[in-house]
Design an enzyme around this catalytic site. Structure first.
Site: not given
Length: 332
Positions: A128-130, A318
């Site tokens: 999800v982040e990168t 999130y």
């Protein structure tokens, strides 16, 4: 008047010569910003930094309008669940996640064994982040934190504090802050740690005595797991349950609230007529979320581990995206 000005310039130049930097350098960037002066003084007096180095560093920091624009419209505050989900739960990201787990299976297994955090949750966070390290941010951390710390009043105190943490981090790890890249909010590496989180939770997981989550996926995996441990992940406990489709707004009346932390015992929720999955401790606390999905409103019962995910990013959307991606990656 001319003499006075010339004297000032001469004295200023002399001081800058003593400090080892040029007048041109000081006039650029954020070095002369009033808030920068306060920060410099604190870092010199409390942390032993050299004034000249700080001034030189801040002189090359640049205000970025795109950063101010980006922080004003975070996706977590502008999208509904069905829109947010489509960004993160895609066939491509799922495939990338499975490949990431296969490539780092030994490291993920060690993190799960040693720290009790499922490999799918760790992989989902990084996904999800990168996108598993493919998009770690193109802004200089120095620019992001000075722009937000000095020119974004709503959260200036927070980002100014993070700028101090960034200076400390760079010194501790031997990094050049001018070269460090990250998100518009100054988050870095595979797991997008802000500087304070980097200093507090990032760990050396490959034994090379360097804590590097910027381009070392092994350290990143261990660091994400360590973050979850520090925020009281409950090993072996569930995260969330989708309530039956017949659940209505009236059924959950009085159970919906904005705070992310669970506040009602499952006994209390059950007493309202909500179906609680078998095997759960009814004295444990949970929270009901109403999410706008493609086919109407979904009601979810979330537990303590869901709240732990929100400690990584303070958004229920999130956390739900991380949970759904982890399920697609094989989370039981």
């Amino acid at each position: 008047m001319i003499r006075s000005s010339s004297k000032f310039t001469w004295l200023t130049s002399l001081l800058l010569f003593v400090w080892g930097i040029s007048l041109e350098a000081v006039s650029a960037g954020y070095a002369t910003h009033p808030k920068a002066q306060e920060l410099i003084e604190e870092m010199v007096q409390q942390h032993g930094f050299k004034r000249a180095e700080l001034i030189e560093m801040l002189s090359v920091a640049e205000r970025k309008e795109k950063i101010l624009e980006a922080i004003a419209r975070p996706a977590e505050k502008s999208l509904e669940w069905h829109e947010y989900r489509k960004i993160f739960i895609t066939a491509e990201r799922i495939e990338q996640g499975k490949a990431f787990i296969a490539r780092y299976q030994d490291t993920l297994a060690r993190a799960e064994q040693d720290m009790g955090v499922p490999k799918e949750i760790i992989a989902a966070i990084i996904g999800v982040e990168t996108r598993y390290g493919k998009h770690m941010g193109s802004y200089r951390v120095l620019d992001a934190l000075t722009t937000l710390g000095f020119d974004y009043p709503p959260r200036a105190a927070f980002f100014s504090s993070e700028l101090k943490q960034a200076f400390l981090l760079a010194r501790e790890q031997g990094f050049d802050l001018r070269e460090m890249k990250g998100s518009y909010a100054g988050a870095m590496g595979y797991g997008q740690f802000i500087p304070s989180s980097y200093r507090h939770y990032a760990i050396d997981f490959d034994g090379d005595k360097i804590v590097n989550i910027l381009d070392n996926p092994v350290d990143a995996i261990g660091s994400v797991a360590n973050y979850f441990v520090a925020h009281k992940w409950n090993t072996g406990k569930p995260v969330a349950f989708l309530l039956p489709k017949h659940t209505t707004q009236q059924d959950v009346e009085g159970l919906l609230f904005s705070d992310l932390k669970p506040a009602h015992t499952l006994n209390t929720i059950k007493a309202k007529g909500i179906s609680i999955p078998e095997g759960l401790d009814l004295n444990a606390k949970g929270k009901i979320h109403a999410l706008k999905a493609d086919e109407g409103t979904e009601y979810w019962l979330t537990l303590d581990n869901f709240y732990v995910i929100t400690r990584y990013n303070h958004s229920h959307l999130y956390a739900m995206a991380v949970y759904h991606l982890a399920k697609e990656l094989g989370l039981p």
